[in-house]
Design an enzyme around this catalytic site. Structure first.
Site, short mmCIF file in Angstrom:
data_model
loop_
_atom_site.label_atom_id
_atom_site.label_comp_id
_atom_site.label_asym_id
_atom_site.label_seq_id
_atom_site.Cartn_x
_atom_site.Cartn_y
_atom_site.Cartn_z
N GLU A 1 -5.19 -6.81 15.57
CA GLU A 1 -5.89 -7.32 14.38
C GLU A 1 -7.39 -7.44 14.64
O GLU A 1 -8.21 -7.14 13.78
CB GLU A 1 -5.30 -8.67 13.95
CG GLU A 1 -3.83 -8.62 13.55
CD GLU A 1 -3.53 -7.63 12.44
OE1 GLU A 1 -4.44 -7.25 11.71
OE2 GLU A 1 -2.35 -7.23 12.32
N HIS B 1 6.44 -3.04 4.78
CA HIS B 1 5.51 -2.06 4.20
C HIS B 1 6.08 -1.33 2.99
O HIS B 1 5.33 -0.67 2.27
CB HIS B 1 5.08 -1.06 5.28
CG HIS B 1 4.36 -1.72 6.42
ND1 HIS B 1 4.99 -2.60 7.26
CD2 HIS B 1 3.07 -1.65 6.84
CE1 HIS B 1 4.12 -3.04 8.16
NE2 HIS B 1 2.96 -2.49 7.94
#
Ligand SMILES: *[C@@H]1O[C@H](CO)[C@@H](O)[C@H](O)[C@H]1NC(C)=O
Ligand SMILES: *[C@@H]1O[C@H](CO)[C@@H](O)[C@H](O)[C@H]1NC(C)=O
Ligand SMILES: *[C@@H]1O[C@H](CO)[C@@H](O)[C@H](O)[C@H]1NC(C)=O
Ligand SMILES: [Zn+2]
Length: 666
Positions: free
Chosen positions: A382, A512
């Site tokens: 991240e 997703h």
């Protein structure tokens, strides 16, 4: 930047007034005038888009970190506003349709080219809202899903993070694993099958109105390649032999843990025994697969806890690594506003993500971090997104994206390849003793492969399934069985316990799919990060193909400003150049190529071939039952067109949104 752009805007208005009154004027100096007009328009759009984006992202952040109806409505309202603005902006861009190809400046041309893809026709607000809600509702079903405890059915508050994830890693009770695996799918995918049908129809309608045949084609547009799908297939073909060796080895190891009824010698492996809800990575149960148990890899999770690490310190550790490379440190607002632990007073979307608020100031991570090595790697992943955001924040809005989506995913992972080496963990005190021999190396490479190689077929099939859904090749009556066909063929896994049916919707059990994030980017990233790693390790003088004492898998680029500066040069480009240009500047290669990842795992591959041969293991898998019932035997290629629904540009907004402003962990 902002003040310059508004004064240019003011200047332009004056020029426009002058022009409109002075109709007799002689010819203007054509092309440079055109260029300056173009530049003003683009600057202006970039500025407006950033401001609209900021408002919208703030509202989304409020919802994602605090799921309430009020926050949802606010978010939907602002997103609607943003999409209206985008529609207007697109019209302005299209007024330049005949002029922009004449521009001399390639950067301006590219801006127009990328902006012109946002094309839409008239927008029906009701339909826009409808589609908007479908997306939010699917994500919300997923994010709020809870299941009951296997033994105590009155305890029904088990969440994916952390309870279920932990249980999958720790439990060796097949009945419990079957129950949890099935229950998760009942609470997520199964509940969104109808929504997904509507979603697909609207998506395709949107794609068509943008000149694409279907949404799958539109998804691969950012890769700017005519051979993209073939290239993905070719890369996978090169890596498949190594995957099959790992598969055979793991199947043997699992046979030692579970009974022969659960795991056969030549069949696919049940999907729920790998410590991961989607069997996308098998490293969570790497303790069952250690090649040399006597040289067992120390438990970093235990060490993190023993040393009293906090989640904040995990982020600081990662920031320090970036800084050691002379990359940009996390700005103050990042530390102030990020959400790095799961709050216990409200529902949040826990799935880790990195946020760009489009104002050059606010960048945040949202992650329900736990004290594990796995999460330490996710933190780096991240942080890599945020680093990219920081490096390209000076660019016009349309270039604030990865060179292609795979690049964005690869940044943090590339650093993590160094961070996770025993050498580095020793340096930062998370590994007490550092032994150097072949067996330790193989143990380490196995652990890496259970993540990096095992993930490859999963990351291919996620979008192969959706590409075929969008194109109509997968008919909606056959969605779940088509999913299991790919799971079997590519991953060599099967549903646990009993065959799935078309009442289930197992793709929807993976974030997703409901969140509508394309996935092949992760495949690209997993190949590309080794290419980056190899180039950076060369620059850091930590790797030399001629020197056996400096193999690729032991390289740690820590504190190499030479490597860091070269990486920064790539990141700074954003998407302002074709990705092959950015890649070439760093690696000397202009193609995404599997040779670096193959070289990295070469010692393991040789070891596996020998070990599997020694045990007489069957390489590959054969069908040993029905995995999904309801499979159609004939190919029904009729596309699921949604002619009755009006186009909504919301989809494109979502696409851009997920591409640029919110990057997710896989
Ligand atoms: C969550 O959102 C609600 C509005 O729906 C707000 O009243 C509340 O203060 C928020 N909670 C936190 C902790 O931000
Ligand atoms: C092209 O335009 C960009 C953006 O305005 C500018 O930064 C760049 O210097 C220009 N390139 C050339 C060769 O003039
Ligand atoms: C670090 O990066 C900056 C640019 O961000 C550069 O000016 C400086 O020279 C770099 N330092 C080193 C030691 O390379
Ligand atoms: Zn990511």
């Amino acid at each position: 930047m902002r003040s310059i752009s508004s004064s240019v805007h003011a200047f332009l208005i004056i020029v426009a007034l002058l022009e409109s009154t002075d109709t007799t004027s002689v010819e203007l100096p054509g092309s440079s005038d055109l260029e300056s007009k173009a530049r003003s328009l683009l600057d202006d759009l970039s500025k407006q888009s950033s401001e609209k984006c900021t408002e919208s992202v703030f509202a989304s952040w409020a919802y994602y970190t605090n799921i309430t109806d009020e926050n949802k409505e606010k978010m939907l309202e602002l997103n609607l506003e943003f999409s209206k603005w985008e529609k207007g902006a697109w019209k302005q861009v299209m007024e330049w349709k005949d002029r922009w190809p004449q521009l001399k400046n390639d950067t301006l041309k590219r801006e127009f080219k990328l902006l012109s893809i946002l094309g839409t026709s008239a927008l029906d607000e009701a339909d826009l809202e409808k589609f908007n809600h479908i997306n939010v509702d699917m994500t919300s079903i997923y994010s709020k899903a809870k299941i009951c405890d296997f033994k105590d059915k009155t305890k029904c508050d088990l969440k994916l993070e952390p309870e279920i994830k932990k249980l999958l890693t720790k439990s060796r009770n097949v009945d419990e694993l079957n129950y949890v695996w099935t229950e998760w799918r009942d609470q997520t995918g199964k509940k969104m099958r109808e929504l997904y049908k509507q979603f697909v129809k609207l998506s395709n309608k949107a794609a068509k109105l943008n000149g694409f045949d279907n949404m799958g084609d539109m998804w691969i547009m950012p890769y700017e390649s005519d051979t993209f799908r073939q290239d993905v297939d070719d890369l996978w073909t090169q890596l498949k032999p190594l995957y099959r060796q790992i598969h055979a080895y793991v199947r043997r190891k699992l046979r030692e843990v579970y009974s022969k009824d659960v795991i056969s010698k030549r069949g696919p492996i049940p999907a729920n025994l790998m410590g991961n809800m989607w069997a996308q990575s098998w490293s969570e149960v790497s303790d069952l697969m250690v090649p040399y148990p006597k040289k067992s890899f120390p438990d970093i999770d235990a060490e993190l806890k023993a040393q009293g690490y906090t989640t904040l310190q995990m982020f600081e550790l990662s920031d320090e690594y970036f800084k050691s490379l002379n990359l940009t440190e996390m700005p103050e607002p990042f530390w102030k506003h990020s959400m790095i632990e799961r709050p216990d007073d409200r529902d949040v979307v826990c799935h880790a993500s990195a946020w760009d608020f489009c104002n050059g100031v606010d960048f945040r991570i949202k992650q329900c971090t736990s004290l594990t090595m796995k999460d330490l790697i996710t933190v780096h992943h991240e942080m890599g997104h945020i680093q990219y955001y920081l490096q390209y924040k000076h660019l016009p809005a349309v270039f604030r994206a990865g060179a292609n989506p795979g690049f964005h995913e690869a940044v943090g992972d590339t650093l993590a390849l160094s961070v996770s080496t025993p050498k580095h963990l020793h340096k930062i005190g998370l590994l007490k003793e550092l032994h150097k021999d072949k067996e330790v190396d193989i143990n380490y490479l196995m652990k890496m492969a259970l993540d990096k190689i095992v993930f490859l077929p999963f990351s291919v099939l996620m979008d192969r399934w959706r590409w075929d859904v969008f194109s109509g090749k997968n008919h909606e009556d056959n969605w779940n069985c088509a999913w299991w066909k790919l799971r079997y063929e590519l991953q060599g896994i099967k549903p646990p316990h009993q065959a799935r049916t078309e009442n289930d919707f197992d793709p929807g059990a993976k974030y997703h799919i409901p969140a509508n994030v394309p996935y092949v980017r992760y495949f690209i990233s997993f190949v590309l990060q080794f290419q980056f790693h190899k180039a950076l390790c060369g620059l850091a003088d930590q790797y030399d193909p001629q020197d056996p004492s400096k193999p690729l898998h032991q390289c740690d680029i820590y504190q190499s400003t030479t490597a860091g500066n070269a990486f920064a040069d790539l990141l700074k480009l954003g998407s302002s150049k074709h990705w092959s240009v950015a890649l070439k500047a760093l690696t000397g290669e202009d193609k995404i190529d599997a040779s670096a990842i193959k070289e990295y795992f070469k010692p393991l591959e040789e070891w596996l071939i020998e070990d599997n041969t020694k045990h007489g293991e069957f390489i590959g898998w054969e069908k040993d039952g029905d995995y999904c019932i309801g499979e159609k035997t004939d190919d029904d290629p009729s596309p699921s067109g949604g002619q009755s629904l009006l186009f909504s540009s919301w989809y494109i907004l979502v696409l851009i949104f997920t591409l640029c402003f919110q990057s997710l962990v896989r």
